[in-house]
Design a protein around this motif. Structure first.
Motif, short mmCIF file in Angstrom:
data_model
loop_
_atom_site.label_atom_id
_atom_site.label_comp_id
_atom_site.label_asym_id
_atom_site.label_seq_id
_atom_site.Cartn_x
_atom_site.Cartn_y
_atom_site.Cartn_z
N TYR A 37 0.83 -1.22 0.43
CA TYR A 37 0.06 0.07 0.48
C TYR A 37 0.45 0.86 0.23
CZ TYR A 37 -4.42 -2.37 0.16
OH TYR A 37 -5.23 -3.43 0.71
N ILE A 41 1.24 4.21 -2.96
CA ILE A 41 0.98 5.84 -2.57
C ILE A 41 2.15 6.23 -3.14
CG2 ILE A 41 0.57 6.95 -0.97
CD1 ILE A 41 -0.96 5.11 0.51
N GLN A 45 1.25 8.96 -5.93
CA GLN A 45 0.12 9.67 -5.82
C GLN A 45 0.84 11.63 -6.37
OE1 GLN A 45 0.77 10.58 -1.60
NE2 GLN A 45 2.71 10.50 -1.64
N TYR A 49 -2.08 12.84 -9.22
CA TYR A 49 -2.18 14.29 -8.75
C TYR A 49 -1.87 15.16 -9.96
CZ TYR A 49 -2.85 18.52 -6.18
OH TYR A 49 -3.44 19.78 -5.75
N SER A 63 -7.46 16.67 -5.40
CA SER A 63 -6.90 16.62 -4.35
C SER A 63 -8.43 15.19 -4.29
CB SER A 63 -6.93 16.65 -3.06
OG SER A 63 -6.26 17.53 -3.28
N GLN A 67 -8.06 10.99 -3.87
CA GLN A 67 -8.82 10.18 -3.26
C GLN A 67 -9.52 9.16 -4.19
OE1 GLN A 67 -9.81 12.11 0.45
NE2 GLN A 67 -8.65 13.64 -0.63
N PHE A 74 -7.43 0.48 -4.29
CA PHE A 74 -7.32 -0.83 -3.27
C PHE A 74 -8.91 -1.43 -3.45
CE2 PHE A 74 -5.52 2.55 -1.42
CZ PHE A 74 -4.23 2.57 -1.02
N VAL B 75 1.80 17.22 -4.28
CA VAL B 75 0.73 16.81 -3.52
C VAL B 75 1.42 17.43 -2.22
CG1 VAL B 75 0.09 14.88 -2.78
CG2 VAL B 75 1.49 14.26 -4.39
N PRO B 76 -0.78 17.93 -1.98
CA PRO B 76 -0.72 19.12 -0.67
C PRO B 76 0.38 17.81 1.09
CG PRO B 76 -2.28 19.05 -2.14
CD PRO B 76 -1.47 18.10 -2.25
N LEU B 79 -3.63 16.16 1.66
CA LEU B 79 -3.83 14.88 0.50
C LEU B 79 -2.98 13.31 1.37
CD1 LEU B 79 -5.22 14.07 -1.93
CD2 LEU B 79 -3.65 14.85 -2.98
N ASN B 80 -1.70 13.72 1.11
CA ASN B 80 -0.89 12.25 1.82
C ASN B 80 -1.26 12.13 3.08
OD1 ASN B 80 1.24 10.80 3.19
ND2 ASN B 80 2.11 11.59 0.70
N ARG B 82 -4.70 12.23 3.94
CA ARG B 82 -5.74 10.94 3.81
C ARG B 82 -5.33 10.19 2.60
NH1 ARG B 82 -9.17 16.68 1.87
NH2 ARG B 82 -9.49 17.25 3.74
N LEU B 83 -4.77 10.13 1.68
CA LEU B 83 -4.58 8.69 1.57
C LEU B 83 -3.46 7.51 1.75
CD1 LEU B 83 -2.64 9.93 -2.05
CD2 LEU B 83 -4.96 9.36 -2.02
N ARG B 84 -3.48 7.91 2.91
CA ARG B 84 -2.27 6.75 3.59
C ARG B 84 -3.59 6.31 4.11
NH1 ARG B 84 2.93 6.99 3.62
NH2 ARG B 84 3.77 8.23 2.30
N ILE B 86 -6.95 6.14 3.93
CA ILE B 86 -7.32 5.50 2.50
C ILE B 86 -7.33 4.03 2.72
CG2 ILE B 86 -8.58 4.76 0.77
CD1 ILE B 86 -8.54 8.14 0.85
N ALA B 87 -6.14 3.79 2.85
CA ALA B 87 -4.93 2.59 2.52
C ALA B 87 -5.32 2.12 3.79
CB ALA B 87 -3.38 3.14 2.34
#
Lengths: 221, 242
Positions: A37, A41, A45, A49, A63, A67, A74, B75-76, B79-80, B82-84, B86-87
């Motif tokens: 995972y 990312i 990412q 983006y 953003s 997401q 996933f 990448v803000p 956001l990073n 939030r991605l983590r 979600i993961a």
């Protein structure tokens, strides 16, 4: 055992190695390995983006799209059959999500005006210093050129833009772009050609409207 | 516009296919270096001789390099994060669905969390209420005067017989009387029997009755409890002089 594995890998072409790496990553995701995972990312990412940002021209929307893209990856990684490369699959999801987002924005947010645009613009973009040796003049010129190019990208038809961005900025092959956009290679080439021409025409018009200072040599009497 | 004046005959035949229009169509791929050998040479020769196409090549090269050098958008950090998140959530979701045991364990922990969350809002008010009641009781406990009636308590091992508490104010004309009394658990006479009833007159019987009925008794006790019992009582007549 490890040595044999490495030797086997050393005979592979770069494409095969990339495919093997993708396969390993996909299997890791299916097995719910934390490192897989993290790797996904890390790998995707920024490109996703950037792609979403180029297609939507809005950091907040980009953003949201990123997401959504990662959520879909996933959740659907179990259904990935490996007919295309992982990168192509991820980009396809990103392009489709960006299209959906743009359609949604067209329907719901046509009359809205953001107040944080200038703040976001200055905060999220990379500082445009190309190298340490850049003079302030070069810096300004580069910055203006970048702004002009970004305006041009924003101005071209959204149908041509994904193909152009994937080709010129993400450096995908025509076949990969065709797989991402789910159109024929001929259509991809046509879109890229027309996108390039639109870009060139836009810039030519802009530069004609605002002519730069020219130095004309004359004989001094 | 034709090209190829400065090149050989074979080359010029090849170059006939590379007019300005087709060259400009291939210019981006030429600049990118993705044309095959023949096309690359054809476009190259054409560009050498055609000034307009050379300018176009420079323009395309500049544009392409500008596009390539556009700064990547960072990448803000949010956001990073939030991605983590979600993961992490999706990973645990996948792990939970792996087998029934894990799913059951997850459901149990979810239920426990739900109950905790449900009860926590009540826990603080309830604890506060209990403490407040203790405080109030502590304040008023000194004002409460409860005198326990220890007198009536008897040890369980003691057994006693019927006893006189107080004798009736009515007197009896006979000199000595032997009476069998039946006393209930409340100390009341329920029955009496005279031993020499045949010798007593009705008036005497009435006097003895008054004497017995208006006297008070303590009931007999067995194992700490008052019970009904019978007892012979001898009442003698005493003359007090003086």
């Amino acid at each position: 055992m490890t040595g044999a594995y490495l030797n086997l890998n050393s005979n592979l072409t770069p494409e095969q190695e990339a495919a093997l790496e993708d396969h390993r990553l996909i299997e890791g995701l299916r097995a719910a390995e934390e490192s897989a995972y993290e790797e996904l990312i890390q790998r995707f990412q920024t490109p996703v983006y950037n792609l979403a940002w180029r297609l939507l021209n809005d950091p907040a929307d980009a953003s949201d799209v990123v997401q959504e893209v990662f959520l879909k990856i996933f959740r659907n990684v179990g259904n990935f059959r490996g007919d295309s490369t992982l990168r192509t699959w991820v980009y396809r999801i990103a392009v489709n999500e960006s299209h959906n987002r743009r359609r949604w924005l067209f329907r719901h947010r046509r009359g809205e005006t953001g107040i944080e645009e200038s703040f976001e613009d200055s905060e999220t973009r990379e500082r445009p210093l190309m190298d340490e040796g850049e003079t302030p003049f070069d810096f300004t010129m580069n910055r203006e050129a970048q702004i002009l190019l970004e305006e041009a990208l924003e101005a071209i038809n959204p149908v041509f833009r994904p193909a152009l961005v994937l080709r010129e900025m993400e450096e995908l092959s025509y076949e990969e772009i065709a797989a991402v956009l789910e159109v024929s290679i001929g259509t991809v080439k046509s879109r890229i050609l027309r996108g390039r021409e639109a870009l060139r025409r836009y810039l030519a018009n802009r530069l004609e409207c605002a002519p730069a200072m020219q130095l004309v040599p004359r004989i001094v009497k | 516009m034709r090209a190829g004046n400065a090149i050989g005959t074979e080359d010029s035949e090849v170059m006939e296919d590379f007019g300005c229009k087709s060259v400009r169509r291939s210019m981006w791929d030429y600049v990118a270096g993705s044309l095959d050998e023949v096309d690359r040479h054809g476009v190259g020769y054409h560009v050498q001789d055609c000034r307009d196409c050379e300018l176009h090549r420079k323009e395309v090269r500049s544009l392409r390099s500008g596009l390539k050098n556009l700064p990547p958008v960072h990448v803000p950090a949010m956001l990073n994060t939030r991605l983590r998140v979600i993961a992490s959530r999706e990973r645990s979701r996948r792990l939970v669905r792996r087998d029934f045991q894990t799913w059951l364990k997850d459901q149990r922990s979810r239920a426990r969390l739900f109950v905790d969350n449900l009860l926590k809002p009540f826990a603080v008010p309830a604890a506060g209420g209990i403490l407040a009641s203790f405080l109030c009781f502590g304040v008023i406990v000194d004002t409460l005067h409860v005198v326990p009636d220890w007198q009536k308590e008897l040890p369980a091992g003691i057994s006693t017989e019927v006893a006189f508490d107080d004798i009736s104010p009515f007197s009896c004309g006979r000199k000595d009387v032997l009476v069998e009394l039946s006393v209930d658990s409340n100390g009341k006479v329920t029955d009496w029997k005279l031993r020499e009833a045949a010798n007593a007159s009705p008036e005497e019987l009435q006097e003895i009755g008054n004497l017995v009925l208006y006297s008070t008794f303590t009931p007999a006790v067995r194992s700490g409890w008052p019970i009904s019992s019978k007892r012979w009582v001898f009442m003698s007549h005493i003359n007090v002089r003086g």
